[in-house]
Design an enzyme around this catalytic site. Structure first.
Site, PDB file in Angstrom:
ATOM      1  N   ASP A 110     -53.481 134.426 -97.697  1.00 10.58           N
ATOM      2  CA  ASP A 110     -53.040 133.832 -96.286  1.00 10.58           C
ATOM      3  C   ASP A 110     -54.393 132.921 -95.894  1.00 10.58           C
ATOM      4  O   ASP A 110     -54.352 131.907 -95.484  1.00 10.58           O
ATOM      5  CB  ASP A 110     -52.701 134.641 -95.462  1.00 10.58           C
ATOM      6  CG  ASP A 110     -51.308 135.189 -95.816  1.00 10.58           C
ATOM      7  OD1 ASP A 110     -50.212 134.681 -95.440  1.00 10.58           O
ATOM      8  OD2 ASP A 110     -51.419 136.420 -96.560  1.00 10.58           O
ATOM      9  N   THR A 178     -45.191 136.294 -97.061  1.00 16.25           N
ATOM     10  CA  THR A 178     -46.381 137.002 -97.536  1.00 16.25           C
ATOM     11  C   THR A 178     -45.890 138.333 -97.926  1.00 16.25           C
ATOM     12  O   THR A 178     -46.522 138.778 -98.822  1.00 16.25           O
ATOM     13  CB  THR A 178     -47.251 137.068 -96.330  1.00 16.25           C
ATOM     14  OG1 THR A 178     -47.804 136.025 -96.051  1.00 16.25           O
ATOM     15  CG2 THR A 178     -48.425 137.958 -96.637  1.00 16.25           C
TER      16      THR A 178
END
Length: 358
Positions: A110, A178
């Site tokens: 990320d 995610t």
């Protein structure tokens, strides 16, 4: 006796003048050269840009250029996402909880993807507001430049179009899905960039890092992806978040019939691609995408833009258009479709809106 006169020969006068000119040249040549160099540097080179890259006179930006940079940013971010996953160096940790109480994960993928995407876009378009899911650490700034090349498919399909820089908001999702990324469910993972003009999504880019597939579209411009042509409006296949399948299934079957297919999936980008004609073996197909709870705008903006460009719709569960200005969250849930009667779908699902604020 008459006073003695002084006579200077012409040759002597000439030598004297030459010496004087030499002194003046020595004193002022450096000054004049400096002024000349300053003048030359202040003037734009012939055929060169008169304003910073990514902008035009009057504080405008070219949407075709912004599309090209957005595609590049999604791909570059995807490279970081893939590298971290394949190296198994996720360093996953909880960054907080959703409104439903589920832990939100944050990984190295990320952060590195976000840094690469943000600074590439900011370097090319410094006057444009950029909203990203992850925090940008100015102490960890990265210089990422754009060479101003525009891919041939974009050149062929998209014409230059300038809009005021202050009307533009860019939304970045450096790693969508995610949770699935940490579970190694790679097919759901995307990187996304969206460009909104006056709050309306006009450019969408959805990139799948693990297959290198990229879908892009620009409203009133063109796209490299198409809508699927086969739909069953009576018993649609509804794609929903993995954690929401139970909430949607009961109402959906009551509304559309027991033959309705519920497809649990991860990632908003993946779910929008399910509505399109995507040449991906691991890409499921659906007719409607429904989300029944609060969702962040960087999750849905790119998909909204792609659907709009192809004639589709993404609205709240009550049919309101979603504005991509102001807060970063969408409170009203969403329903997305393409080549279907969107209004009729909304009228069939009145009960789902009640759960969207939870």
């Amino acid at each position: 006796m008459a006073p003695m006169g002084i006579r200077l020969s012409p040759l002597g006068m000439a030598v004297f003048c030459l010496l004087g000119l030499g002194v003046l040249y020595h004193l002022y040549s450096g000054f004049l050269a400096g002024r000349f160099a300053f003048f030359m540097l202040s003037e734009p080179a012939a055929g060169g840009p008169e304003t910073p890259h990514g902008s035009a006179p009057g504080g405008a930006v070219d949407l075709r250029e912004l599309l090209a940079v957005s595609v590049l940013a999604a791909v570059r971010g995807g490279e970081e996402v893939k590298r971290v996953r394949e190296g198994n160096v996720l360093n996953a940790k909880a960054k907080g909880k959703t409104r439903e109480g589920a832990e939100e994960q944050l990984t190295t993928g990320d952060l590195l993807s976000n840094r690469r995407m943000f600074y590439l876009l900011k370097g090319a378009f410094p006057a444009v507001q950029i909203n990203s899911e992850e925090r940008v650490d100015t102490a960890d700034q990265e210089m990422v430049s754009w060479d101003h090349s525009i891919p041939e498919d974009i050149k062929q399909k998209i014409q230059p179009k300038e809009v005021p820089a202050e009307s533009v908001t860019v939304w970045i999702d450096p790693l969508d899905a995610t949770q699935e990324y940490t579970e190694d469910l790679r097919q759901y993972v995307t990187t996304m960039v969206c460009v909104a003009v006056n709050g309306k999504p006009v450019i969408g880019v959805i990139h799948k890092p693990f297959s290198s597939y990229t879908a892009w579209a620009m409203v009133d411009g063109g796209s490299n992806v198409k809508a699927r042509s086969s739909y069953n409006e009576k018993t649609p296949r509804i794609i929903v978040s993995r954690s929401h399948a139970g909430k949607v299934e009961q109402v959906a079957r009551q509304t559309f019939g027991n033959k309705t297919v519920i497809i649990p999936a991860g990632g908003a980008g993946y779910k929008v691609l399910a509505l399109l004609d995507v040449p991906e073996k691991n890409q499921e197909e659906a007719d409607v995408y429904i989300h029944v709870t609060y969702i962040k705008k960087w999750d849905i903006c790119a998909g909204n833009a792609v659907l709009r460009a192809l004639g589709g719709h993404m609205t709240t569960l009550t049919g309101e258009e979603i504005s991509y200005t102001g807060s970063d969250g969408n409170e009203g849930g969403l329903i997305a479709s393409i080549n279907m009667n969107h209004k009729a779908l909304i009228e069939k699902l009145p009960d789902l809106e009640k759960t969207s604020h939870k």
